[in-house]
Design a protein around this motif. Structure first.
Motif, short mmCIF file in Angstrom:
data_model
loop_
_atom_site.label_atom_id
_atom_site.label_comp_id
_atom_site.label_asym_id
_atom_site.label_seq_id
_atom_site.Cartn_x
_atom_site.Cartn_y
_atom_site.Cartn_z
N PHE A 8 49.66 8.18 55.57
CA PHE A 8 48.36 7.38 55.15
C PHE A 8 47.64 7.82 56.31
O PHE A 8 47.25 6.95 57.15
CB PHE A 8 48.48 6.16 54.56
CG PHE A 8 47.31 5.43 53.82
CD1 PHE A 8 47.03 6.35 52.57
CD2 PHE A 8 46.75 4.43 54.44
CE1 PHE A 8 45.73 5.92 52.05
CE2 PHE A 8 45.42 4.05 53.73
CZ PHE A 8 44.98 4.65 52.68
N ASN A 238 57.48 0.83 42.60
CA ASN A 238 57.67 -0.31 43.50
C ASN A 238 59.02 -0.84 43.78
O ASN A 238 59.17 -1.14 45.18
CB ASN A 238 56.86 -1.61 43.07
CG ASN A 238 55.20 -1.49 42.97
OD1 ASN A 238 54.83 -0.39 43.76
ND2 ASN A 238 54.57 -2.04 42.19
N THR A 241 60.19 1.41 46.47
CA THR A 241 59.76 1.34 47.65
C THR A 241 60.36 -0.14 48.43
O THR A 241 60.28 -0.03 49.63
CB THR A 241 58.19 1.51 47.83
OG1 THR A 241 57.74 0.68 46.79
CG2 THR A 241 57.67 2.72 47.41
N ILE A 264 56.08 4.86 55.40
CA ILE A 264 56.96 4.20 54.50
C ILE A 264 56.18 3.03 53.91
O ILE A 264 56.20 2.88 52.63
CB ILE A 264 58.18 3.66 55.03
CG1 ILE A 264 59.19 4.79 55.34
CG2 ILE A 264 58.77 2.50 54.36
CD1 ILE A 264 60.45 4.58 55.71
N TYR A 265 55.39 2.12 54.66
CA TYR A 265 54.53 1.05 54.24
C TYR A 265 53.18 1.40 53.57
O TYR A 265 52.77 0.45 53.11
CB TYR A 265 54.45 0.24 55.34
CG TYR A 265 55.85 -0.44 55.82
CD1 TYR A 265 56.38 -1.28 54.65
CD2 TYR A 265 56.39 -0.23 56.79
CE1 TYR A 265 57.71 -1.96 55.05
CE2 TYR A 265 57.60 -0.73 57.31
CZ TYR A 265 58.39 -1.61 56.47
OH TYR A 265 59.55 -2.10 56.57
N LEU A 266 52.66 2.59 54.13
CA LEU A 266 51.35 2.80 53.41
C LEU A 266 51.48 4.04 52.75
O LEU A 266 50.76 4.14 51.49
CB LEU A 266 50.23 2.94 54.76
CG LEU A 266 50.11 1.69 55.34
CD1 LEU A 266 49.15 2.03 56.74
CD2 LEU A 266 49.30 0.62 54.70
N PRO A 269 53.36 3.73 49.02
CA PRO A 269 52.82 2.91 47.98
C PRO A 269 51.15 3.36 47.58
O PRO A 269 50.88 3.35 46.62
CB PRO A 269 52.59 1.62 48.58
CG PRO A 269 53.23 1.55 49.87
CD PRO A 269 53.82 2.77 50.23
N ASN A 270 50.89 4.38 48.70
CA ASN A 270 49.51 4.75 48.14
C ASN A 270 49.73 6.22 47.95
O ASN A 270 48.80 7.20 47.97
CB ASN A 270 48.51 4.64 49.45
CG ASN A 270 48.52 3.25 49.58
OD1 ASN A 270 47.63 2.55 48.52
ND2 ASN A 270 48.40 2.67 50.65
N LEU A 273 46.81 8.27 46.63
CA LEU A 273 45.79 8.71 47.57
C LEU A 273 46.26 10.05 48.19
O LEU A 273 45.26 10.72 48.78
CB LEU A 273 45.29 7.60 48.35
CG LEU A 273 44.64 6.42 47.69
CD1 LEU A 273 44.36 5.41 48.75
CD2 LEU A 273 43.66 6.86 46.81
#
Lengths: 289, 189
Positions: A8, A238, A241, A264-266, A269-270, A273
């Motif tokens: 991200f 979700n 993840t 992994i964390y951004l 989930p995004n 984008l």
């Protein structure tokens, strides 16, 4: 492998992004050198992640060099040059790309199929090389690819069964990263849910297209309403993840932790984008500020 | 193990309602939040665990009634198979004794699915187990873990600043969308 596992960018530091790109370039060069130039055109960002994870878990020493490249003939690009560290990832990429092309040959109409058949024949030499180096991995992936087509032919409605082969393939690839049995266990779980994530994200993206063309899509078999199907996919993504984070937190990462944290964390989930196809959909809409 | 009825201070002939009342009374009395002193808190926590275990045990025994004696032992076997990591064997036994009206069966089946990574099935089974037996804390814990993942919780997330997760996520998301759009404009490589 569809390019869903990406960082991200807004939350990345410049040097982290540089390292990330250097891994992509290094992998691309390694593919060209060892397995044939055509593989370079088909490399996805998922494997850059795998390459970083490999080097992070094994804490290997890397050198970044600025080198020329076919795509960027006039400017030098940062590139990881110790190709040995990327050999496993490159082989995994070769095997996955080859099978993906095989899959397209089987699934497409006559003209597209003929085109990919040609590509497959060019890819074959590289694939044989990778197979010689990692025969077990190859056999495993071949098995799960046949499982995948069996499930598709059966029109399996269970989402868990439908993503199992893809998830198993990623699990096989990921556990090959480490020799340590404890890490292997967690990497296998991490890989499984990465594969599951990729499969469901792709099924959710292709939903409209698949309905129009009458292709197999496990989401559509469960829900006749697109909105409901997307919500269901979202929930399942979700959960995956969540599992990825759980396995990831158990693995010791001595290097590049911030880059992998970001992915992994951004990034996951995004994914709407970061993924190209999804971003196009967003661009047409106005975004509330 | 101590007699669960003794822990709750009731007779084995007590009705379900009486068991619940006794449990509620004791759990209020020993709730760790009521004890600020650290020594007392520790004792209270320990006592709470005992009370919860006793309550679960009684409720489990009563719910399964007579069937507890006959099929209860096989569920214990399945549990030990799962604990030792023998999921295939556990699943075989579960499939042979298919009983999806039983909370324990659903919970164990969910655990097997979870170990395989079949999250959607696992979620469905845990959901059913909780619906069949809302008082069981083990089922509740497994279900709420899945639920929080479903809502996008990620363990060990360094970017999580706490506070209202939903709100923060929304603001962050908006912020990121703006940033990424701006990024698209200047990022020409």
């Amino acid at each position: 492998m569809f390019g869903y596992i990406r960082p991200f960018k807004p939350y990345m530091r410049f040097y982290e992004f540089e390292i990330y790109n250097a891994f992509y370039c290094g992998l691309c060069k390694s593919l060209g050198k060892n397995y044939g130039q055509i593989y370079r055109l088909m490399l996805s960002y998922d494997f850059a992640f795998l390459g970083i994870l490999h080097n992070a878990v094994n804490n290997t020493c890397n050198k970044i060099e600025h080198q020329h490249c076919i795509i960027h003939p006039f400017s030098k690009k940062a590139c990881i040059c110790c190709v040995n560290n990327l050999d496993y990832t490159a082989a995994a990429a070769v095997i996955s790309i080859y099978h993906k092309v095989c899959d397209t040959v089987n699934d497409s109409n006559f003209i597209v199929s003929a085109f990919f058949r040609m590509i497959r024949s060019i890819l074959k030499t590289g694939y044989k090389k990778a197979k010689l180096k990692y025969p077990d991995l190859c056999r495993g992936i071949e098995f799960y690819m046949s499982e995948q087509s069996r499930i598709e032919n059966e029109q399996c409605a269970s989402i868990d069964l439908a993503c199992d082969p893809t998830a198993q393939i990623m699990s096989l690839i990921a556990q090959g990263i480490s020799e340590n049995p404890k890490d292997k266990k967690y990497l296998s779980g991490l890989g499984y849910h990465l594969g599951r994530f990729v499969y469901i994200a792709d099924a959710s993206d292709d939903l409209e297209k698949d309905i129009k063309n009458g292709n197999y899509n496990p989401l559509f078999l469960n829900f006749k309403d697109i909105k409901e199907a997307k919500k269901f996919a979202e929930n399942n993504i979700n959960m995956s993840t969540g599992m990825i984070a759980e396995f990831y937190s158990k693995i010791n990462i001595p290097k590049f932790k911030e880059i992998i944290d970001n992915i992994i964390y951004l990034g996951l989930p995004n994914y709407k984008l970061t993924h190209k196809k999804e971003r196009k959909k967003l661009k047409n809409n106005q975004i509330d500020v | 193990m101590t007699d669960p009825y003794k822990v709750l201070g009731i007779s084995p002939q007590a009705s379900d309602e009486e068991v619940k009342t006794a449990y509620r009374k004791l759990s209020q009395q020993y709730h760790p939040d009521h004890h600020t002193d650290s020594v007392m808190e520790e004792i209270a926590t320990q006592k709470m665990t005992e009370i919860n275990e006793a309550y679960d045990q009684i409720m489990n025994m009563r719910r399964s009634g007579s069937s507890y004696q006959s099929s209860g032992s096989s569920y214990t076997d399945i549990r030990s198979m799962i604990e030792s990591g023998n999921y295939t064997a556990a699943d075989n036994v579960l499939e042979q004794n298919r009983n999806d009206g039983n909370a324990e069966w659903n919970f164990l089946k969910g655990t097997v699915c979870l170990s395989r990574g079949w999250l959607n099935d696992a979620y469905t089974y845990f959901d059913k187990a909780v619906k069949l037996d809302p008082a069981n804390r083990e089922y509740q814990a497994a279900y709420s873990q899945m639920q929080s993942k479903r809502n996008g919780q990620m363990y060990g997330n360094p970017y999580n600043t706490g506070g209202n997760a939903n709100n923060t996520a929304n603001t962050l998301c908006n912020l990121c969308q703006c940033l990424i759009c701006a990024d698209c404009l200047c990022d020409c490589f």
